[in-house]
Scaffold this active site. Structure first.
Site, PDB file in Angstrom:
ATOM      1  N   ALA A  94       0.849  -1.198   0.000  1.00 49.36           N
ATOM      2  CA  ALA A  94       0.000   0.000   0.000  1.00 49.36           C
ATOM      3  C   ALA A  94       0.884   1.248   0.000  1.00 49.36           C
ATOM      4  O   ALA A  94       0.517   2.276  -0.520  1.00 49.36           O
ATOM      5  CB  ALA A  94      -0.878  -0.007   1.244  1.00 49.36           C
ATOM      6  N   HIS A 103       6.853   2.520  -0.132  1.00 51.03           N
ATOM      7  CA  HIS A 103       8.072   1.828   0.307  1.00 51.03           C
ATOM      8  C   HIS A 103       8.641   0.987  -0.822  1.00 51.03           C
ATOM      9  O   HIS A 103       9.822   0.897  -1.032  1.00 51.03           O
ATOM     10  CB  HIS A 103       7.713   0.933   1.492  1.00 51.03           C
ATOM     11  CG  HIS A 103       8.866   0.665   2.398  1.00 51.03           C
ATOM     12  ND1 HIS A 103       9.777   1.615   2.753  1.00 51.03           N
ATOM     13  CD2 HIS A 103       9.260  -0.460   3.017  1.00 51.03           C
ATOM     14  CE1 HIS A 103      10.668   1.082   3.569  1.00 51.03           C
ATOM     15  NE2 HIS A 103      10.379  -0.165   3.741  1.00 51.03           N
TER      16      HIS A 103
HETATM   17  O1  LIG Z   1      12.936  -7.295   0.384  1.00 51.53           O
HETATM   18  C1  LIG Z   1      11.999  -6.541   0.655  1.00 51.53           C
HETATM   19  N1  LIG Z   1      12.131  -5.638   1.650  1.00 51.53           N
HETATM   20  C2  LIG Z   1      11.101  -4.800   1.963  1.00 51.53           C
HETATM   21  N2  LIG Z   1      11.284  -3.925   2.973  1.00 51.53           N
HETATM   22  C3  LIG Z   1      12.366  -4.090   3.946  1.00 51.53           C
HETATM   23  C4  LIG Z   1      13.671  -3.440   3.478  1.00 51.53           C
HETATM   24  O2  LIG Z   1      14.299  -4.243   2.460  1.00 51.53           O
HETATM   25  C5  LIG Z   1      14.652  -3.327   4.649  1.00 51.53           C
HETATM   26  O3  LIG Z   1      14.981  -4.622   5.095  1.00 51.53           O
HETATM   27  C6  LIG Z   1      14.028  -2.552   5.787  1.00 51.53           C
HETATM   28  O4  LIG Z   1      13.576  -1.289   5.298  1.00 51.53           O
HETATM   29  C7  LIG Z   1      15.037  -2.330   6.928  1.00 51.53           C
HETATM   30  O5  LIG Z   1      16.181  -1.695   6.437  1.00 51.53           O
HETATM   31  C8  LIG Z   1       9.890  -4.855   1.243  1.00 51.53           C
HETATM   32  N3  LIG Z   1       8.804  -4.001   1.514  1.00 51.53           N
HETATM   33  O6  LIG Z   1       8.880  -3.138   2.453  1.00 51.53           O
HETATM   34  O7  LIG Z   1       7.749  -4.088   0.805  1.00 51.53           O
HETATM   35  C9  LIG Z   1       9.783  -5.830   0.194  1.00 51.53           C
HETATM   36  O8  LIG Z   1       8.740  -5.973  -0.504  1.00 51.53           O
HETATM   37  N4  LIG Z   1      10.849  -6.620  -0.061  1.00 51.53           N
END
Ligand SMILES: O=c1[nH]c(NC[C@H](O)[C@H](O)[C@H](O)CO)c([N+](=O)[O-])c(=O)[nH]1
Length: 154
Positions: free
Chosen positions: A85, A88
């Site tokens: 949603a 990010h």
């Molecule tokens: O590998 C992913 N990380 C995601 N977020 C975490 C990010 O990679 C970091 O691990 C986190 O922000 C902490 O640094 C995702 N989303 O938020 O949707 C995703 O879809 N895939």
């Protein structure tokens, strides 16, 4: 000399796979496909290392460290970023691909891009070993071929 192309042979090619845990239901299948492909291309267990990181955002810095230490002939990045949603998705997906481009350019090391960026889970499943193939296997094949190309140029 013209006509350089890379053989699909993983013999004596050290590969490090950096795989993220976020969406690990998908990433486990990408990893299975990648490892299977490596073996099918003649790769040996001793030349393959698997490194796990939390999410796609953390893949590039770990790849950079591996490349800096010269530990791999090729690096394979595996992960799944699914549009949720929030915005990010854009930041995580964008940072992953930009970060990996930098690693590849800065260290002249082939980096296989096996990070799925999809609109929904269905698309991710399609690319993790169902009707759209296995992006992990495809990216492994691509990085092996590219290592063999680089070896002919150097
Ligand atoms: O590998 C992913 N990380 C995601 N977020 C975490 C990010 O990679 C970091 O691990 C986190 O922000 C902490 O640094 C995702 N989303 O938020 O949707 C995703 O879809 N895939």
């Amino acid at each position: 000399r013209f006509g350089i192309e890379g053989k699909l042979s993983a013999k004596d090619i050290k590969i490090v796979i950096v795989v993220s845990r976020f969406n690990e239901f998908i990433n486990q299948e990408l990893l299975n496909g990648a490892v299977d492909m490596y073996k099918r291309l003649g790769g040996e267990e001793k030349d393959l290392m698997i490194v796990k990181v939390p999410g796609a955002f953390e893949i590039p810095p770990v790849c950079a460290k591996i490349a800096e230490k010269g530990q791999a002939d090729g690096i394979l990045a595996l992960g799944t970023v699914i549009k949720g949603a929030t915005a990010h998705f854009d930041y995580v997906a964008g940072s992953a691909v930009n970060g990996l481009n930098r690693v590849s350019a800065d260290y002249k090391v082939p980096v296989g891009f096996g990070v799925l960026t999809t609109d929904n889970i269905e698309q991710a499943i399609e690319r993790a070993g169902t009707k759209a193939g296995n992006k992990g296997a495809e990216a492994m094949s691509a990085v092996i071929e590219t290592v063999n190309v680089i070896r002919q140029i150097a």
